[in-house]
Design a protein around this motif. Structure first.
Motif, PDB file in Angstrom:
ATOM      1  N   GLY A   1       5.994  37.987  56.101  1.00  0.00           N
ATOM      2  CA  GLY A   1       6.732  36.494  56.636  1.00  0.00           C
ATOM      3  C   GLY A   1       6.279  35.667  57.190  1.00  0.00           C
ATOM      4  O   GLY A   1       6.076  34.734  57.787  1.00  0.00           O
TER       5      GLY A   1
ATOM      6  N   HIS B   1       8.779  40.787  50.305  1.00  0.00           N
ATOM      7  CA  HIS B   1      10.757  41.582  51.345  1.00  0.00           C
ATOM      8  C   HIS B   1      11.212  42.425  49.577  1.00  0.00           C
ATOM      9  O   HIS B   1      10.249  42.356  48.401  1.00  0.00           O
ATOM     10  CB  HIS B   1      11.898  40.550  50.298  1.00  0.00           C
ATOM     11  CG  HIS B   1      12.766  40.415  51.219  1.00  0.00           C
ATOM     12  ND1 HIS B   1      13.466  40.192  50.134  1.00  0.00           N
ATOM     13  CD2 HIS B   1      13.352  41.291  51.843  1.00  0.00           C
ATOM     14  CE1 HIS B   1      14.763  40.342  50.821  1.00  0.00           C
ATOM     15  NE2 HIS B   1      14.754  41.429  51.922  1.00  0.00           N
TER      16      HIS B   1
ATOM     17  N   LEU C   1       9.884  43.098  55.168  1.00  0.00           N
ATOM     18  CA  LEU C   1       9.559  42.647  54.531  1.00  0.00           C
ATOM     19  C   LEU C   1       7.886  42.376  55.219  1.00  0.00           C
ATOM     20  O   LEU C   1       8.364  43.071  56.524  1.00  0.00           O
ATOM     21  CB  LEU C   1      10.180  41.282  55.327  1.00  0.00           C
ATOM     22  CG  LEU C   1       9.201  40.302  55.226  1.00  0.00           C
ATOM     23  CD1 LEU C   1      10.238  39.239  53.448  1.00  0.00           C
ATOM     24  CD2 LEU C   1       9.871  38.720  56.263  1.00  0.00           C
TER      25      LEU C   1
END
Length: 189
Positions: free
Chosen positions: A24, A12, A21
């Protein structure tokens, strides 16, 4: 600018106004489930992962390649945070299978220069590490739960993230294209 590593290749990056991001991946199914069963995004673990990173909104989710440990959770993360999902054609098919609208997804290409707020992201098509057990493409929308082997590599990407406060190279796979990054520098890699 703040950078948070959340495991695997989930990174992030935020300057407080813009939030990016990479991948994820929060679900983390067990090795037994990966080897013998079907896998799907785990809503509770995604909630916990987003909360742990302090993520409520994202501008973009950049997917390095389409194996489950990069792409599986990405459409749900994009949906929850209002982000644009960016990746290969296979990542696009993971997004379609998860019900993410096409206007919330974009294909990446080698050399793309993307701008999000004060961030510029340079995309490099890279190589998967040696021993890629699931090469190939996801040719149609794919809806989990599915076997991990259905998550095919497709294209691999690395990301050079630049910001007035500094730059970093996010290189999620352990292989390199010789001399590809010779002309590019990052403060952190």
């Amino acid at each position: 600018m703040a950078v948070t590593f959340a495991g695997t290749s989930t990174v992030h990056v935020s300057d407080g106004a813009t939030h990016l991001l990479v991948d994820g991946f929060f679900s983390r199914p067990s090795l037994a489930r990966i080897a013998l069963g079907r896998i799907a995004p785990d809503d509770a673990r995604i909630t916990e992962g987003l909360r742990g990173c302090g993520i409520t909104t994202l501008d973009a989710v950049l997917v390095a390649h389409s194996h489950h440990d990069h792409a599986m959770d990405a459409p749900e993360v994009a949906r929850r945070t209002g982000a644009l999902l960016l990746g290969s054609r296979s990542t696009h098919n993971v997004g379609l299978g998860a019900g993410l609208p096409t206007d919330r997804m974009r294909l990446l290409a080698d050399g793309d220069e993307l701008t999000f707020g004060a961030f510029t992201v340079r995309v490099f098509e890279s190589l998967h590490s040696h021993g890629d057990v699931y090469p190939g493409m996801i040719d149609a929308p794919m809806t989990p739960p599915v076997r991990a082997s259905r998550y095919r590599t497709d294209r691999c990407y690395s990301f050079l993230v630049r910001h007035p406060q500094g730059s970093l190279l996010i290189h999620p796979s352990a292989n390199v294209v010789p001399h590809q990054l010779d002309e590019h520098r990052a403060d952190v890699d």
